[in-house]
Design an enzyme around this catalytic site. Structure first.
Site, PDB file in Angstrom:
ATOM      1  N   TYR A 194      17.526  76.282  64.073  1.00 24.94           N
ATOM      2  CA  TYR A 194      18.957  75.964  64.172  1.00 24.94           C
ATOM      3  C   TYR A 194      19.332  74.809  63.251  1.00 24.94           C
ATOM      4  O   TYR A 194      20.453  74.723  62.763  1.00 24.94           O
ATOM      5  CB  TYR A 194      19.303  75.569  65.610  1.00 24.94           C
ATOM      6  CG  TYR A 194      19.285  76.696  66.593  1.00 24.94           C
ATOM      7  CD1 TYR A 194      20.244  77.707  66.535  1.00 24.94           C
ATOM      8  CD2 TYR A 194      18.345  76.761  67.614  1.00 24.94           C
ATOM      9  CE1 TYR A 194      20.253  78.747  67.443  1.00 24.94           C
ATOM     10  CE2 TYR A 194      18.347  77.788  68.533  1.00 24.94           C
ATOM     11  CZ  TYR A 194      19.293  78.777  68.441  1.00 24.94           C
ATOM     12  OH  TYR A 194      19.294  79.815  69.350  1.00 24.94           O
ATOM     13  N   THR A 225      17.137  84.788  61.409  1.00 20.32           N
ATOM     14  CA  THR A 225      17.696  83.571  61.973  1.00 20.32           C
ATOM     15  C   THR A 225      17.284  83.433  63.427  1.00 20.32           C
ATOM     16  O   THR A 225      16.953  84.412  64.097  1.00 20.32           O
ATOM     17  CB  THR A 225      19.236  83.588  61.940  1.00 20.32           C
ATOM     18  OG1 THR A 225      19.718  84.560  62.884  1.00 20.32           O
ATOM     19  CG2 THR A 225      19.764  83.915  60.560  1.00 20.32           C
ATOM     20  N   ASP A 226      17.321  82.200  63.916  1.00 18.87           N
ATOM     21  CA  ASP A 226      17.303  82.029  65.353  1.00 18.87           C
ATOM     22  C   ASP A 226      18.633  82.563  65.888  1.00 18.87           C
ATOM     23  O   ASP A 226      19.585  82.781  65.135  1.00 18.87           O
ATOM     24  CB  ASP A 226      17.116  80.560  65.727  1.00 18.87           C
ATOM     25  CG  ASP A 226      16.488  80.382  67.100  1.00 18.87           C
ATOM     26  OD1 ASP A 226      16.611  81.300  67.943  1.00 18.87           O
ATOM     27  OD2 ASP A 226      15.890  79.321  67.356  1.00 18.87           O
ATOM     28  N   TRP A 227      18.701  82.768  67.191  1.00 17.98           N
ATOM     29  CA  TRP A 227      19.858  83.434  67.792  1.00 17.98           C
ATOM     30  C   TRP A 227      21.106  82.545  67.691  1.00 17.98           C
ATOM     31  O   TRP A 227      21.124  81.413  68.155  1.00 17.98           O
ATOM     32  CB  TRP A 227      19.539  83.785  69.235  1.00 17.98           C
ATOM     33  CG  TRP A 227      18.938  85.150  69.403  1.00 17.98           C
ATOM     34  CD1 TRP A 227      19.331  86.092  70.307  1.00 17.98           C
ATOM     35  CD2 TRP A 227      17.861  85.760  68.670  1.00 17.98           C
ATOM     36  NE1 TRP A 227      18.582  87.243  70.175  1.00 17.98           N
ATOM     37  CE2 TRP A 227      17.668  87.065  69.176  1.00 17.98           C
ATOM     38  CE3 TRP A 227      17.051  85.335  67.624  1.00 17.98           C
ATOM     39  CZ2 TRP A 227      16.708  87.938  68.684  1.00 17.98           C
ATOM     40  CZ3 TRP A 227      16.087  86.200  67.120  1.00 17.98           C
ATOM     41  CH2 TRP A 227      15.921  87.478  67.640  1.00 17.98           C
ATOM     42  N   ALA A 229      22.217  81.298  64.909  1.00 17.11           N
ATOM     43  CA  ALA A 229      21.968  80.219  63.947  1.00 17.11           C
ATOM     44  C   ALA A 229      22.365  80.604  62.529  1.00 17.11           C
ATOM     45  O   ALA A 229      21.876  80.020  61.570  1.00 17.11           O
ATOM     46  CB  ALA A 229      20.493  79.817  63.988  1.00 17.11           C
TER      47      ALA A 229
END
Length: 823
Positions: A194, A225-227, A229
């Protein structure tokens, strides 16, 4: 044999819209299929201590393994590879071909809320665990996703904070586990963090994602990506970030098509990302077998046994005066078990690593089964929670298809307790951005005293108690530190109740909140009596009457939790007072700690034995009982230094270094974190890095090097003999540290560069070989943009912890060795 997929032909056959569709998730856990071309959907699942599947809370049960720091505490790469392979089987049971694990960010400070999920403060130990985990997992055909790339070492302002990391510590410390996972284990997926690094969000970071990860290290897999992000439509694709998660897309889709059509982004960049999505689908076998099966909750005996073994092998015996452990209990004796965790097993940390475990083995039940004829009594003693405990009763929620409670109830849902999390599990037909819900709960006070009632929610929430409005998370609602920072801070109400008093709570929830929480919603209702002096006194009385007292103390998944850092390292509430008073009442007091990071132990001198059990997964009670009774030996060593004072810890007292100022956190300690920091500053510590006692005694002798002079490019081999000189079987960890005796660059006093774990029977000896390549002697020289091992003398130190060095030998590097980084 399955024919290979012609990925280039598929890309040629796709429209721009179809290529773009591949670059974002279809939903929370799957990628977008293209049926007309036979392109399958791929399902991913959270890890790293279990494969949860597609329902965030209360879905099909799964095996819960020990958390990351507990796995690293085994110092046993072979066992971690076996664990990775087991997790691959678990992922398949949930229909997933990609596991979002392992987490390899370093334990830079003692505050990070996700320290429990990470492996170590040391980059070499972390990287060895990562390589083993990835190798084991990917041997099953399931792709590993190493995370969070890079510099995600705290949860403070986690969605936006910039980690400002000088190039040398970035290279030597924080990138090393990722580098070795790529180069050695051939990891197939990388997840960006993030955070920003030096001002740029990681999903948009061209230098680190393309130049370092792809070009320099040769990574040819998928970057996701992270969720939630993902930030910049064009920059992320140009950076080489392939997949925006979760779906449906927020920043790609039509925005990305328009960027290509407007000439702001070359079509080849989209094609490159789409190619890697297709390549992942082929590598994990989704083209050959495109069906995503229904989730299964198989409870495999082999995995139960493995988790139980992991719990014991990662348990760290911190102190054991006069051989207080293992316990020698006899029929007719009484043991006082003190603390909530004796009966409520603490098996994992909180956040995305949380799973719905098949079962939760409690220490009290396990000890009762292991010690027939022994009388075990339990007293909770003191609170340990961060938020008001949930009510252990089902909660039935009625839903309206708008945020105003208008019209008929359209759905009903029941949660097994008073927390419900709508992360992909909202009843069918409801809009996650537009609904309201109501529940009515009944609370009966079991004893007289002050009680707490609470609300936490990701949307507007309010509650009445017996018709009186007392809990307001509605008026002026704003985001806080709960539910990955999408939830408000806890709202509390206190009142004194008598035993038998009945309270009716009516709770309402609405999505009518600015921003909508990305459609991620949750509601938590707490109700509990606050513990006090009478509870401590009852515990002390039970301890005084017992032959042995065992205090279960520590933290839980509310303190060791994704989304928020810890406020300090003291035990919360009155636990320190509880332990001190129990120890004063009974000199035979053993303390079992459970936490995912260091704790202050002001009562340590008053107790003979302390065991750190971490969060050891679903077999928690059995593993702890095995170690306490001697059925298994404590095999763990600390992956993180435990400081004597929090004032001695990295970044203490400098807000710019932690938690950060004006959106930036400065890594001003350079390469000096963990034991490097404490040793360079001459700090006494509570327990050093690598520390861990045994029920037996080991001797390390005969350190020998295969050469006394190294030429640039050589490999050095060190051998040492380990002997079990005690009466019981056990395991020793041989730890090798390198000390540069004279260096142009400022270097730590010593650095872990190799280790080996050896299991020996009483009287048994074994010779261990440890190899060091040139990187083991090198530092990163920013001016040269290269790894540089400077000619001179190096001391090879071998011991059982960073502070217990038993043998030393020297080797001379005849000339400088320089390895430029690829550009």
């Amino acid at each position: 044999m399955t024919e290979p997929v012609n990925i280039e032909a598929l890309l040629d056959a796709m429209t721009l819209d179809e290529q773009v569709s591949l670059l974002a998730g279809a939903d929370f856990w799957t990628t977008v299929p293209i049926p007309r071309l036979g392109v399958p959907s791929v399902k991913v699942s959270d890890g790293p201590n279990g494969a949860r599947g597609g329902i965030f809370k209360d879905g099909p049960s799964t095996a819960c393994f020990p958390v990351g720091i507990a796995l690293a505490a085994t110092w046993n790469p072979a066992l971690i590879a076996e664990t990775g392979a087991a997790l691959g089987v678990e992922a398949r049971l949930k229909g997933a071909r990609v596991l979002l694990a392992p987490t390899v960010n370093l334990q830079r400070t003692v505050y990070n809320g996700r320290n429990f999920e990470c492996h170590s403060e040391d980059p070499w130990l972390s990287s060895e665990m990562a390589v083993a985990y990835v190798n084991g997992l990917q041997s099953t055909g399931v792709a590993a996703t190493i995370k969070h790339f890079v510099g995600n070492e705290s949860e403070y302002q986690r969605m936006t904070v910039s980690s400002d990391i000088p190039e040398r510590p970035l290279r030597e410390l924080y990138l090393l586990p990722f580098e070795r996972a790529v180069k050695v284990a051939k990891v197939q997926c990388v997840m960006t963090g993030y955070n920003r690094v030096d001002g740029t969000f990681m999903a948009d970071h061209h230098r680190l994602v393309t130049q370092v990860l792809r070009d320099e290290w040769g990574f040819d897999g998928l970057v996701m990506t992270d969720w939630m992000a993902h930030h910049d439509t064009v920059r992320s694709v140009l950076a080489g970030c392939d997949l925006e998660m979760p779906g449906p897309t927020r920043e790609r889709g039509n925005k990305l098509v328009a960027a290509v059509q407007d000439g702001r982004l070359p079509a080849d960049a989209v094609r490159a990302c789409a190619r890697r999505v297709l390549q992942l689908a082929e590598r994990v076998g989704s083209f050959a077998d495109p069906v995503i099966p229904a989730e299964r909750d198989d409870d495999l005996p082999a995995h139960r046994a493995l988790i139980r073994r992991l719990g014991a092998e990662g348990a760290v015996l911190l102190k054991n005066d006069a051989d207080a452990l293992p316990l020698a209990l006899k029929a007719g004796q009484t043991v006082a078990l003190i603390g909530h965790a004796a009966v409520t097993p603490q098996i994992m940390g909180g956040g995305s690593a949380n799973v719905n475990a098949h079962h939760r083995s409690a220490p009290m039940a396990a000890l009762q089964a292991a010690c027939p004829g022994v009388d075990f009594v339990h007293r909770p003693g003191a609170d340990s929670h961060r938020w008001t405990p949930l009510m252990p009763v089902p909660m039935t929620v009625d839903f309206w298809a708008n945020d105003r409670f208008d019209g008929p109830v359209v759905a009903t849902q029941t949660s097994p307790n008073t927390e419900i999390m709508w992360f992909g599990s909202l009843p069918a037909g409801l809009d996650p951005y537009d609904f309201s819900a109501r529940t009515t709960l009944r609370f009966v006070a079991e004893a007289e005293g002050l009680h707490a009632f609470s609300l936490v929610s990701t949307g507007l929430a309010r509650a009445t108690l017996n018709g009186e409005p007392v809990l307001d998370a509605w008026t002026g609602w704003r985001r806080g530190d709960t539910y990955f920072t999408f939830g408000c801070d806890e709202v509390l109400h206190h009142r004194t109740l008598q035993a038998g008093d009945v309270v009716e709570l009516q709770v309402e929830f609405s999505t009518a909140v600015e921003g909508g929480g990305f459609g991620v919603h949750a509601l938590r209702v707490g109700a509990s009596r606050l513990m006090g002096e009478a509870d401590i006194a009852a515990a002390v009385d039970a301890a005084a009457k017992a032959d042995v007292a065992i205090v279960f103390a520590g933290l839980n998944a509310e303190w060791d939790n994704e989304g928020l850092d810890r406020p300090g390292i003291a035990l919360p509430h009155a636990q320190d007072e509880l332990i001190a008073r129990v120890a004063a009442a009974n000199p035979n007091t053993v303390v079992v700690l459970q936490s995912g990071s260091p704790l202050l132990l002001p009562w340590l001198d008053a107790v003979p034995a302390v065991l750190q059990a971490w969060y050891p997964g679903q077999e928690c009670g059995l593993a702890i009982a095995d170690v306490l009774t001697g059925a298994a030996a404590p095999g763990g060593r600390l992956p993180q230094t435990w400081p004597l004072r929090i004032e001695d810890s990295v970044a203490f007292g400098d807000p710019a270094q932690y938690p950060g100022v004006d959106g930036h956190v400065r890594y001003g300690e350079d390469v000096f974190i963990g034991y490097r920091h404490h040793e360079a500053r001459g700090h006494a510590v509570r327990f050093p890095f690598g520390h861990g006692l045994s029920y037996t005694r080991f001797e390390q002798t005969g350190l020998a090097l295969d050469r006394t002079t190294l030429q640039p490019g050589d490999t050095l081999t060190a051998t040492v003999t380990v002997r079990n000189a005690g009466p019981r079987a056990g395991s020793e960890v041989v730890q090798l540290y390198v000390h540069d005796t004279a260096s142009t660059l400022a270097r730590p006093p010593q650095e872990l560069k190799a280790f080996a774990k050896v299991a020996l029977q009483p009287g048994e000896s074994r010779t261990v070989s440890l190899s060091l390549d040139m990187r083991a002697f090198a530092a990163y020289d920013v001016d040269r943009a290269a790894w540089w091992a400077e000619a001179g003398t190096f001391e090879i130190r071998v011991g059982s912890s960073s502070a217990a060095i038993h043998q030393r030998e020297t080797v001379t590097l005849a000339a400088d060795w320089v390895e430029p980084v690829a550009r």
